[in-house]
Write a protein that holds these residues in place. Structure first.
Motif, PDB file in Angstrom:
ATOM      1  N   VAL A  19     -13.455  -2.863 -42.865  1.00 46.81           N
ATOM      2  CA  VAL A  19     -14.313  -1.687 -43.004  1.00 46.81           C
ATOM      3  C   VAL A  19     -13.918  -0.622 -41.990  1.00 46.81           C
ATOM      4  N   ILE A  20     -13.725  -1.057 -40.740  1.00 50.78           N
ATOM      5  CA  ILE A  20     -13.380  -0.105 -39.688  1.00 50.78           C
ATOM      6  C   ILE A  20     -12.021   0.529 -39.944  1.00 50.78           C
ATOM      7  N   ARG A  21     -11.031  -0.274 -40.386  1.00 51.75           N
ATOM      8  CA  ARG A  21      -9.704   0.271 -40.646  1.00 51.75           C
ATOM      9  C   ARG A  21      -9.759   1.365 -41.720  1.00 51.75           C
ATOM     10  N   ALA A  22     -10.660   1.171 -42.683  1.00 45.96           N
ATOM     11  CA  ALA A  22     -10.727   2.105 -43.799  1.00 45.96           C
ATOM     12  C   ALA A  22     -11.347   3.435 -43.401  1.00 45.96           C
ATOM     13  N   SER A  23     -11.969   3.490 -42.258  1.00 45.75           N
ATOM     14  CA  SER A  23     -12.621   4.729 -41.828  1.00 45.75           C
ATOM     15  C   SER A  23     -11.715   5.499 -40.882  1.00 45.75           C
ATOM     16  N   SER A  24     -12.107   6.710 -40.579  1.00 46.32           N
ATOM     17  CA  SER A  24     -11.299   7.574 -39.727  1.00 46.32           C
ATOM     18  C   SER A  24     -11.810   7.490 -38.297  1.00 46.32           C
ATOM     19  N   LEU A  25     -11.157   6.649 -37.496  1.00 48.72           N
ATOM     20  CA  LEU A  25     -11.584   6.445 -36.118  1.00 48.72           C
ATOM     21  C   LEU A  25     -10.497   6.888 -35.161  1.00 48.72           C
ATOM     22  N   ASN A  26     -10.907   7.285 -33.974  1.00 45.49           N
ATOM     23  CA  ASN A  26      -9.966   7.682 -32.933  1.00 45.49           C
ATOM     24  C   ASN A  26      -9.097   6.481 -32.553  1.00 45.49           C
ATOM     25  N   ASN A  27      -7.789   6.698 -32.441  1.00 44.00           N
ATOM     26  CA  ASN A  27      -6.878   5.585 -32.181  1.00 44.00           C
ATOM     27  C   ASN A  27      -6.427   5.492 -30.723  1.00 44.00           C
ATOM     28  N   HIS A  28      -7.162   6.116 -29.820  1.00 49.08           N
ATOM     29  CA  HIS A  28      -6.880   5.959 -28.396  1.00 49.08           C
ATOM     30  C   HIS A  28      -7.549   4.694 -27.867  1.00 49.08           C
ATOM     31  N   SER A  29      -6.962   4.122 -26.838  1.00 45.88           N
ATOM     32  CA  SER A  29      -7.614   3.040 -26.106  1.00 45.88           C
ATOM     33  C   SER A  29      -8.682   3.611 -25.193  1.00 45.88           C
ATOM     34  N   PHE A  30      -9.685   2.825 -24.927  1.00 40.04           N
ATOM     35  CA  PHE A  30     -10.690   3.244 -23.956  1.00 40.04           C
ATOM     36  C   PHE A  30     -10.091   3.173 -22.554  1.00 40.04           C
ATOM     37  N   PRO A  31     -10.441   4.120 -21.685  1.00 39.63           N
ATOM     38  CA  PRO A  31      -9.908   4.096 -20.313  1.00 39.63           C
ATOM     39  C   PRO A  31     -10.175   2.752 -19.638  1.00 39.63           C
ATOM     40  N   ASN A  32      -9.307   2.411 -18.708  1.00 36.25           N
ATOM     41  CA  ASN A  32      -9.404   1.101 -18.048  1.00 36.25           C
ATOM     42  C   ASN A  32     -10.731   0.891 -17.337  1.00 36.25           C
ATOM     43  N   ASN A  33     -11.328   1.961 -16.833  1.00 33.13           N
ATOM     44  CA  ASN A  33     -12.591   1.829 -16.096  1.00 33.13           C
ATOM     45  C   ASN A  33     -13.824   2.050 -16.962  1.00 33.13           C
ATOM     46  N   ALA A 481     -22.003  -8.581 -33.470  1.00 37.90           N
ATOM     47  CA  ALA A 481     -21.745  -9.196 -32.171  1.00 37.90           C
ATOM     48  C   ALA A 481     -20.285  -9.599 -32.058  1.00 37.90           C
ATOM     49  N   GLU A 482     -19.760 -10.229 -33.111  1.00 36.37           N
ATOM     50  CA  GLU A 482     -18.366 -10.652 -33.091  1.00 36.37           C
ATOM     51  C   GLU A 482     -17.440  -9.439 -33.077  1.00 36.37           C
ATOM     52  N   TRP A 483     -17.796  -8.423 -33.844  1.00 34.02           N
ATOM     53  CA  TRP A 483     -16.975  -7.208 -33.870  1.00 34.02           C
ATOM     54  C   TRP A 483     -16.977  -6.514 -32.508  1.00 34.02           C
ATOM     55  N   PHE A 484     -18.158  -6.363 -31.908  1.00 36.41           N
ATOM     56  CA  PHE A 484     -18.243  -5.678 -30.618  1.00 36.41           C
ATOM     57  C   PHE A 484     -17.482  -6.453 -29.550  1.00 36.41           C
ATOM     58  N   LEU A 494      -9.255   0.000 -33.334  1.00 32.68           N
ATOM     59  CA  LEU A 494      -8.341  -0.363 -34.413  1.00 32.68           C
ATOM     60  C   LEU A 494      -7.449  -1.513 -33.954  1.00 32.68           C
ATOM     61  N   ASP A 495      -6.550  -1.965 -34.835  1.00 31.08           N
ATOM     62  CA  ASP A 495      -5.660  -3.062 -34.475  1.00 31.08           C
ATOM     63  C   ASP A 495      -4.730  -2.665 -33.331  1.00 31.08           C
TER      64      ASP A 495
END
Length: 499
Positions: A19-33, A481-484, A494-495
């Motif tokens: 479901v998430i892959r099919a949507s338009s989500l930002n593909n950046h990683s979250f900052p380390n902190n 819960a598993e997704w988060f 994303l992957d």
């Protein structure tokens, strides 16, 4: 969980990622902190309402005295029973892999009479054990001192419309810093004064049930702002040097989008933001009430026949005392509304009303995804809210301390919740990488289904399902819960993500 159940959840989680892959989500990683967490509140999960010497609070009184005010006449007497099952909660947090856990201290569990003349050691022991267990598992406690459960003796004095609460809250905060400051380094003074003042002292939907449209919200806001400042200064002057922590207030707001591009609707949307968020944020971040609130309430009050404004006036000493009492901007948000011009400042005179003071009307777009009316999936509105906060309040560090999806079923395969959280996390990444806003972390409301105030257990917001008919209050992870947990591990929606 059985092996069969685990296999089922693997399938559910796989579907979730599809479901998430099919949507338009930002593909950046979250900052380390960047910190990921979940939130709860004492009255909503603890139960044990009179266990081990705990005193009565306002919500105990409200649900016991007016059970008809709550859906299905429920109460928080037992709720998730986290007072006894807190170890289970810690295991759930470990499974999620969260960086922080936002929770609150029950004022009446630590100070049964509300005042500092008697400290309940059983209550102190409960919180110290919980905080230590969190730290032992690498989870940072983000602790709210006051989350709506005012001791009943103070409610009988008029609650948050009585400025004496400023001193009582300060005394209680000092006790918290003394008792828990060696374990807790991240504090919230007060949760969501906007909702407390609007629904508890203006509309009467929530405890203590006062319906005072003309003055309730302003007296309540005045006391909350001063009480927050008192707690902040106590920490800053007496404890910060030794404990080296941070402290702020949690403010809540939806985004106000103009219903049209007319000048009147554009002005109405800005006015609405000041009446909802600015009423509490402006004194703390800029000094004094927002000018539009001062002007509109003052004008209408005089036209209504009052001798002075219904909005309490801060002295210059109070303005200076409140201004700057923050270490970051803690924000709760769930929805976007369309705002339109309704009345001019001098129209409909005769009824003193907060709702007429703002002169605005509100609606939503029927195309927006929603199940429960006060939550809708409009991530672009969330991003606009982040930018508005940054621009209006001197670009503070922002911490999202609540955001989540509500439904009526509590279904385990909660794809709507996954989509909502994914969309809002993506908006955060947009704000960080494209708008240059410093966002410290994100907190899902909530860890598990719990007592949701006047709607009881009819609305479900948890990452974990709770069986409230079970004496063990059995918790079961939902697909979210598993997704988060996967998002936290990968720090990515994303992957594969860009750094």
């Amino acid at each position: 969980m059985s092996s069969k159940d685990l296999k089922m959840f693997r399938v559910i989680v796989l579907l979730s990622f599809l479901v998430i892959r099919a949507s338009s989500l930002n593909n950046h990683s979250f900052p380390n902190n960047f910190m990921f967490g979940v939130a709860t509140a004492s009255y909503q999960i603890e139960g044990g309402w009179d266990a081990d010497g705990k005193g009565e609070n306002m919500w105990d009184w409200w649900t016991h005295t007016f059970p008809e005010k709550i859906s299905n006449r429920y109460s928080g007497d037992v709720t998730c029973d986290s007072y006894h099952l807190w170890r289970d909660d810690v295991e759930m947090l470990k499974h999620l892999g969260v960086n922080h856990y936002r929770l609150s201290i029950s004022w009446s569990r630590v100070l049964p009479e509300g005042t500092t003349n008697y400290v309940n050691q059983k209550g102190v022991e409960y919180y110290r054990n919980l905080f230590q267990a969190l730290l032992d598992n690498g989870i940072t406690p983000l602790v709210t001192i006051y989350h709506w459960d005012l001791p009943q003796p103070f409610n009988e004095l008029g609650g948050w419309m009585n400025p004496l609460i400023v001193d009582y809250l300060g005394d209680y905060a000092r006790v918290c810093f003394q008792l828990f400051g060696d374990l807790v380094k991240n504090w919230i003074t007060i949760n969501e004064p906007q909702t407390t003042c609007l629904q508890g002292y203006t509309q009467g939907y929530k405890a203590p049930g006062y319906a005072n449209e003309g003055e309730g919200i302003y007296l309540c806001a005045y006391t909350h702002v001063l009480a927050h400042a008192r707690a902040y200064h106590i920490y800053d002057e007496e404890f910060r040097a030794l404990q080296n922590g941070t402290i702020s207030i949690v403010l809540d707001s939806s985004w106000s989008e103009p219903a049209s591009d007319s000048d009147k609707d554009l002005e109405a949307a800005e006015t609405q933001m000041e009446f909802i968020l600015g009423l509490y944020a402006n004194p703390i971040y800029n000094g004094n009430w927002p000018r539009v609130v001062i002007d509109r309430v003052g004008t209408r009050s005089l036209l209504e026949g009052y001798s002075k404004s219904r909005l309490p006036e801060f002295t210059q000493e109070q303005i200076d005392y409140v201004k700057g009492t923050y270490d970051f901007f803690a924000l709760n948000t769930y929805a976007t509304n369309l705002i339109y011009h309704q009345i001019d400042v001098n129209q409909s005179i005769g009824k003193a009303s907060y709702f007429l003071d703002s002169g605005t009307g509100s609606k939503t777009d029927p195309s927006w995804k929603t199940v429960v009316g006060w939550v809708n999936d409009v991530p672009w509105g969330f991003r606009k809210l982040l930018n508005w906060v940054s621009e209006h309040y001197k670009r503070p560090d922002i911490f999202i301390t609540e955001n989540g999806w509500s439904d009526y079923t509590g279904e385990l395969n909660d794809q709507d919740r996954i989509e909502y959280i994914g969309n809002y996390l993506s908006a955060i990444l947009d704000a960080i990488y494209e708008d240059g806003i410093n966002i410290l972390g994100y907190t899902v409301w909530t860890l598990m289904d719990n007592f949701e105030w006047q709607v009881g257990y009819s609305q479900k917001m948890g990452l974990y399902y709770v069986d409230f008919d079970s004496p063990n209050r059995t918790r079961t992870p939902k697909a979210s819960a598993e997704w988060f947990a996967g998002v936290i591990r990968g720090r990515c929606l994303l992957d594969q993500c860009e750094n």
